[in-house]
Design an enzyme around this catalytic site. Structure first.
Site, PDB file in Angstrom:
ATOM      1  N   SER A 169      80.664  79.212  52.390  1.00 53.55           N
ATOM      2  CA  SER A 169      80.570  80.661  52.698  1.00 53.55           C
ATOM      3  C   SER A 169      80.702  81.495  51.294  1.00 53.55           C
ATOM      4  CB  SER A 169      81.438  81.338  53.519  1.00 53.55           C
ATOM      5  OG  SER A 169      81.393  82.680  53.495  1.00 53.55           O
ATOM      6  N   GLY A 170      80.181  82.671  51.324  1.00 52.50           N
ATOM      7  CA  GLY A 170      80.627  83.470  50.140  1.00 52.50           C
ATOM      8  C   GLY A 170      81.756  84.142  50.562  1.00 52.50           C
TER       9      GLY A 170
ATOM     10  N   ASP B   1      76.897  77.341  56.512  1.00 50.27           N
ATOM     11  CA  ASP B   1      77.238  78.663  55.977  1.00 50.27           C
ATOM     12  C   ASP B   1      77.947  79.139  57.381  1.00 50.27           C
ATOM     13  OD1 ASP B   1      76.844  81.365  54.791  1.00 50.27           O
ATOM     14  OD2 ASP B   1      75.626  81.665  56.328  1.00 50.27           O
ATOM     15  N   MET B   2      78.492  80.362  57.419  1.00 54.93           N
ATOM     16  CA  MET B   2      79.339  81.311  58.246  1.00 54.93           C
ATOM     17  C   MET B   2      78.518  82.177  58.961  1.00 54.93           C
ATOM     18  SD  MET B   2      82.475  79.882  58.672  1.00 54.93           S
ATOM     19  CE  MET B   2      83.561  81.204  59.035  1.00 54.93           C
ATOM     20  N   ASP B   3      78.408  83.344  58.172  1.00 52.35           N
ATOM     21  CA  ASP B   3      77.783  84.536  58.563  1.00 52.35           C
ATOM     22  C   ASP B   3      76.388  84.416  58.720  1.00 52.35           C
ATOM     23  OD1 ASP B   3      80.159  86.547  58.867  1.00 52.35           O
ATOM     24  OD2 ASP B   3      80.272  85.583  56.711  1.00 52.35           O
TER      25      ASP B   3
ATOM     26  N   LYS C 251      76.624  76.751  46.040  1.00 49.72           N
ATOM     27  CA  LYS C 251      76.757  75.838  47.244  1.00 49.72           C
ATOM     28  C   LYS C 251      76.423  74.550  47.138  1.00 49.72           C
ATOM     29  CE  LYS C 251      77.181  79.738  50.829  1.00 49.72           C
ATOM     30  NZ  LYS C 251      76.938  80.053  51.998  1.00 49.72           N
TER      31      LYS C 251
ATOM     32  N   ASP D 284      71.246  80.445  56.306  1.00 50.44           N
ATOM     33  CA  ASP D 284      70.300  81.467  56.426  1.00 50.44           C
ATOM     34  C   ASP D 284      70.100  82.337  55.418  1.00 50.44           C
ATOM     35  OD1 ASP D 284      72.874  82.616  56.431  1.00 50.44           O
ATOM     36  OD2 ASP D 284      71.926  84.407  57.542  1.00 50.44           O
TER      37      ASP D 284
ATOM     38  N   ASN E 116      71.632  82.489  49.442  1.00 51.68           N
ATOM     39  CA  ASN E 116      72.810  81.778  48.570  1.00 51.68           C
ATOM     40  C   ASN E 116      73.171  80.246  49.146  1.00 51.68           C
ATOM     41  OD1 ASN E 116      73.799  83.138  50.762  1.00 51.68           O
ATOM     42  ND2 ASN E 116      75.857  83.099  50.288  1.00 51.68           N
TER      43      ASN E 116
END
Length: 272
Positions: free
Chosen positions: A47-48, A13-15, A194, A217, A220
């Protein structure tokens, strides 16, 4: 001691995960990623965020990355779509009308071509600009046609989990109703997440769950944790993500992803 030597695919995941609070990856990430790539390990930002935003975030570094975008609704590798799971067209108008009935929220209609916005509220746009690079303003989201709609993102500055999620919770099972951040609620196709996107990548590349590592984190990311044996929740993760993951690593502010990836590189270097 955990044996990382068989890892062939890493999804992150990114953020809140790969990126710190300044939305930056660690300065050592490019060299670490390049080294793992030479050893045959694939990397997938999951990511979203919009596909085009992910591509621009990594630039040339991402030319061989597998992009899992829009919470798993859109997966692309080297310019080729591996997986696209759009919302049924007949569901979109009613979901938009429901979202319009919630006080204080702004809506993004996330198309495969670009994102569509009605609101020009400054605080909303500040968040939009962070995640959606291809976007256009329209007078009425209900009038948008000629695109595949991957999800509807609701920006809820009052807090998505407490304010907007309860409005759509009864649709779980028919749709993916995901709190993907403190102010974000995403509505996607029932089969879009995901985890399913990661499964599609594994099938395309003939990679097993046991050869896969994933980091996340927020809510999602839960399905993705179940699709990778080496599943890591960040220290800063939502409690439900920690329950779903097998392992835990340091926070996104402490380069928790990079720390584990370095151990993978060291393990692979010993045998490959």
């Amino acid at each position: 001691m955990i044996d990382f030597s068989g890892i062939r695919l890493i999804a992150a995941d990114m953020d809140g995960t790969l990126l710190n609070s300044k939305h930056e990856y660690d300065k050592g990430f490019p060299a670490l990623y390049d080294h793992l790539k030479t050893k045959g390990v694939f990397f997938a930002p999951a990511s979203g965020r919009q596909l085009y935003n992910l591509q621009n975030t990594f630039g040339e570094l991402g030319s061989d990355m597998i992009f899992i975008a829009e919470n798993g609704s859109h997966v692309q590798y080297q310019g080729r779509d591996l997986f696209v799971q759009s919302l049924p067209m007949d569901q979109v108008p009613e979901l938009i009308r429901m979202a319009r009935g919630i006080t204080g929220v702004n809506i993004i209609l996330c198309g495969k071509k670009q994102a569509y916005l009605e609101s020009r509220e400054p605080e909303f746009l500040r968040h939009v600009e962070m995640y959606y690079d291809r976007r256009v303003f329209v007078d009425d989201l209900l009038a948008v046609e000629e695109d595949d709609f991957l999800k509807i993102a609701i920006c809820d500055l009052s807090g998505a989990e407490a304010n907007s999620y309860p409005v759509f919770r009864h649709l779980e099972g028919e749709l993916q109703v995901k709190v993907s951040g403190k102010i974000w609620l995403d509505l996607s196709h029932q089969l879009a997440n995901k985890g399913r996107a990661l499964q599609a990548v594994q099938q395309q590349l003939n990679i097993s769950v046991e050869e896969c590592m994933a980091f996340g984190d927020y809510l999602n990311d839960v399905e993705m944790m179940k699709q990778a044996y080496f599943s890591y929740a960040m220290t800063n993760a939502h409690p439900e993500v920690k329950k779903a993951a097998r392992f835990e690593t340091r926070s996104n502010e402490e380069n928790g992803v990079g720390e584990v990836m370095q151990k993978v590189a060291e393990a692979i270097d010993r045998i490959r």
